[in-house]
Scaffold this active site. Structure first.
Site, PDB file in Angstrom:
ATOM      1  N   GLU A 103       6.124   0.783   7.601  1.00 48.72           N
ATOM      2  CA  GLU A 103       5.832   1.502   6.295  1.00 48.72           C
ATOM      3  C   GLU A 103       5.188   0.893   4.952  1.00 48.72           C
ATOM      4  OE1 GLU A 103       5.521   5.418   5.768  1.00 48.72           O
ATOM      5  OE2 GLU A 103       7.611   4.978   6.930  1.00 48.72           O
ATOM      6  N   ASP A 104       3.403   1.219   4.935  1.00 50.78           N
ATOM      7  CA  ASP A 104       3.107   1.086   4.163  1.00 50.78           C
ATOM      8  C   ASP A 104       3.340   0.150   3.423  1.00 50.78           C
ATOM      9  OD1 ASP A 104       3.103   3.730   3.511  1.00 50.78           O
ATOM     10  OD2 ASP A 104       4.724   3.992   1.725  1.00 50.78           O
ATOM     11  N   ARG A 106       0.238  -1.099   0.094  1.00 55.46           N
ATOM     12  CA  ARG A 106      -0.087   0.107  -0.181  1.00 55.46           C
ATOM     13  C   ARG A 106       0.655   1.139   0.232  1.00 55.46           C
ATOM     14  NH1 ARG A 106      -1.935   4.540   2.898  1.00 55.46           N
ATOM     15  NH2 ARG A 106      -0.172   3.405   4.414  1.00 55.46           N
ATOM     16  N   ASP A 147       4.715   4.292  11.128  1.00 51.68           N
ATOM     17  CA  ASP A 147       4.726   5.718  10.710  1.00 51.68           C
ATOM     18  C   ASP A 147       2.621   5.900  10.336  1.00 51.68           C
ATOM     19  OD1 ASP A 147       5.289   8.137  10.023  1.00 51.68           O
ATOM     20  OD2 ASP A 147       5.863   7.729   8.187  1.00 51.68           O
TER      21      ASP A 147
END
Length: 698
Positions: A267-268, A177, A290
């Protein structure tokens, strides 16, 4: 003995050499040599380009390999900025900056911090999103580590392939993502690389302490699977047990190789994996997401700052979110926690002030059975509502926050409805990149007739309406994660606590001044980011000490000054040699500095080879560790003050004259003692003074 021979324990002692991430490390000449000549110019950590002085060109066999002119770092920076501004396409600027990072590391970071407002959108959102989409085409040289399903069962070996041993921060993604762009698979590496460049430029963490990692479990992006230039595994994404086992092996290997205090920033990851990983490992590892926690912290900071414009307290407002994924629910939870902190009321009560809309409409109690677990706390008693506009009319929010990842969702009707309900509606269109923002700054200001307080995830230009100039706020995670990570590092925190996130939000909000409010700003300008990061780091570290989570003891007296000094001089090149010293003298000084600076780390069995000088250096290290303050001040020398990079020298030459070291130790005593007396009191330990000296001198 190698790193794998240590047990996984962590703790107060810096067993893994983790606490030095933000300090300029003396290079031990028996482990690292800086090459001369052509190979020196190909080493991005030490290459200075045309800035090599005449003396350095002679000493390092560079004559004839460079044009005769000597250009300062400042002049090179000026030339590069001129060149970058000639590019019309942001992706061209991105590739030019990545090329610079690969050939001249210090100049890259100096360029970035000196021009942060101009270059941040290039190395970070929105340009990094396009870079990830085209990563296979622009790929030149690998950065970071790629761990795929092929490495299952061998991840620890892969981690050991990374050349740096004192890694303190890892940013890891599985690429599912990326921003609002979806599944980009292995090409998501641009995100960890970009984030860690900001850890250095904005927070002061040394690049050698940062490790970007992409975990490649395949991709469901058909376009990438059919792209001949795609750099990742050509298979559908692994899920379920196969995925969980790979991630668990990764988390275990990281802790085994780098210790208890390495910060792992997720992250993501897709929603389902992001929440699962954070919940599973937050009690056993130092982890931070994050997208969930960083975004929540920066948005909460904007909300706290906006109260000066909106009036009232946080508890007096009603919040409506479009988007109920990791960002939306993370922000909502932190808002509820902050209200609890301010009022003492139960968090369950505070959640009732916060409403979320997902793709099926308003999240209400009647939908609870079909909701994902992270949405259930936000299912309140209310009749079903299908559209965002109807939700605005029903809930009557004072704050509208978009985290949907879908552009243009804050339509004119929605924004006008907010304006009809509030004198100063707060509208935060947070989805990235710019193309996915729920509305633009121009739309928000125009549709509310200049009354809106606006912030976005990606940057928008200033906008003039009815003679007044508005400066849109940017709720950019780059405000938070570099300072937050730095605070975790300098305190030696072993876990992340929600109160540390609240401390970061409050510290950021405190940086907004009256001058900023007059322009409608609820975030300070990025031009002050190093100061902002230092203040955030200091508050986060102080909270870690208060909660008993810090292992870096005792606590520094002035945390803001301590954090502000970290990495400060990394941006400038040190001299490679001293004109008034012989090579042997230079090496002796560096040798002493290296041994003293690592006396706490207990790493000598792995750092020192089995040679004749090993016992002498170990003895020196142990003596420094056990010295009282007065003796330590007498013996610590200008080896720290006059730190230089070593050139190639045989190890035996450094210790060929054991009596020489005695002279070196006494030579700078007066100078060092004067600095010590001016900065620390007599109760300070040698360890704390040494750390302070490393910050101040480097």
């Amino acid at each position: 003995m190698n790193g794998g021979d240590y047990a996984v324990s962590g703790g107060v002692e810096d067993v893994y050499g983790e606490d030095a991430a933000s300090m300029d490390q003396p290079i031990t000449p028996w482990t690292v040599s800086v090459a001369s000549g052509y190979s020196l110019m190909r080493d991005p950590r030490h290459n200075k380009g045309l800035a090599f002085t005449e003396t350095e060109r002679d000493a390092h066999y560079l004559r004839g390999l460079l044009p005769p002119v000597v250009l300062s770092q400042e002049l090179q920076e000026k030339k590069l900025m001129h060149n970058l501004r000639q590019y019309q396409v942001p992706l061209q600027r991105y590739t030019a900056l990545m090329d610079l990072q690969e050939r001249n590391e210090r100049l890259f970071y100096k360029l970035l911090i000196d021009n942060v407002e101009e270059l941040l959108p290039v190395v970070y959102t929105p340009t990094v999103g396009e870079a990830c989409q085209k990563y296979g085409s622009i790929f030149r040289r690998p950065q970071g580590l790629y761990i795929s399903l092929k490495e299952k069962g061998k991840i620890l070996e892969v981690l050991k392939n990374w050349p740096e041993r004192s890694v303190q921060v890892i940013v890891v993604t599985d690429g599912e993502r990326i921003l609002g762009l979806g599944d980009l698979g292995c090409q998501g590496m641009g995100i960890p690389v970009g984030k860690l460049s900001l850890y250095t430029a904005l927070g002061g963490v040394r690049p050698s302490a940062c490790l970007p990692i992409t975990i490649d479990v395949g991709t469901n992006n058909e376009k990438l699977l059919n792209d001949e230039f795609y750099i990742g595994l050509r298979q559908r994404r692994a899920t379920g047990q196969e995925y969980a086992e790979l991630l668990h092996e990764f988390m275990t290997a990281v802790k085994q190789n780098y210790g208890e205090k390495v910060l792992i920033q997720f992250e993501d990851f897709a929603n389902h994996n992001a929440f699962e990983l954070l919940a599973r490992y937050s009690s056993s590892h130092l982890v931070f997401n994050d997208d969930i926690q960083g975004t929540a912290s920066v948005v909460l900071a904007g909300l706290l700052a906006s109260l000066r414009l909106l009036g009232g307290t946080l508890a007096d407002h009603r919040f409506l979110f479009l988007g109920a994924g990791e960002a939306g629910t993370g922000i909502a939870e932190l808002i509820a926690l902050e209200i609890s902190k301010q009022t003492g009321s139960p968090i369950e009560e505070n959640r009732k002030k916060i409403w979320l809309v997902d793709s099926k409409g308003l999240i209400v109690d009647s939908r609870k059975e079909s909701l994902q677990h992270f949405k259930k706390p936000w299912a309140h008693e209310h009749e079903p509502v299908k559209t965002l506009l109807d939700a605005v009319k029903a809930i009557k929010p004072t704050v509208l926050i978009g985290t949907s990842g879908v552009g243009k969702q804050f339509t004119k009707e929605v924004v006008e409805a907010m304006a009809s309900l509030n004198e100063k509606p707060l509208i935060m269109a947070l989805s990235n990149p710019t193309s996915q923002a729920e509305c633009t700054a121009e739309e928000a200001y125009t549709w509310t007739e200049g009354r809106a307080i606006f912030a976005s995830g990606s940057p928008f230009d200033t906008f003039e309406y009815d003679g007044k100039v508005f400066v849109p706020g940017q709720a950019n995670n780059a405000y938070i994660f570099p300072g937050f990570g730095l605070g975790v590092i300098i305190s030696g925190a072993i876990r992340v606590h929600d109160d540390m996130l609240l401390a970061a939000s409050e510290a950021l909000a405190a940086q907004v001044t009256e001058e900023h409010y007059e322009k409608g700003m609820i975030y300070p300008p990025f031009s002050d980011i190093r100061k902002i990061s230092a203040n955030i780091a200091a508050k986060v570290a102080a909270k870690a000490y208060e909660l008993g989570l810090a292992s870096h003891l005792p606590q520094p007296k002035d945390l803001v000054k301590y954090c502000g000094g970290l990495g400060r001089k990394y941006l400038k090149w040190p001299g490679f040699i001293r004109n008034n010293r012989s090579t042997n003298e230079t090496m002796a000084l560096v040798s002493v500095a290296a041994v003293v600076s690592r006396s706490r780390s207990q790493l000598f069995p792995s750092l020192l080879p089995a040679r004749s000088g090993e016992i002498q250096h170990r003895k020196l290290a142990l003596e420094c560790q056990d010295m009282n303050w007065g003796t330590f001040k007498t013996l610590l020398t200008d080896a720290l003050v006059d730190y230089v990079h070593p050139i190639q020298v045989r190890y035996e030459e450094i210790i060929s004259d054991p009596t020489y070291l005695d002279g070196v130790l006494a030579e700078g005593a007066t100078k060092v003692a004067a600095i010590a007396d001016a900065t620390l009191d007599d109760s300070s330990s040698p360890t704390i003074f040494l750390e302070y000296m490393l910050i101040e001198m480097f």
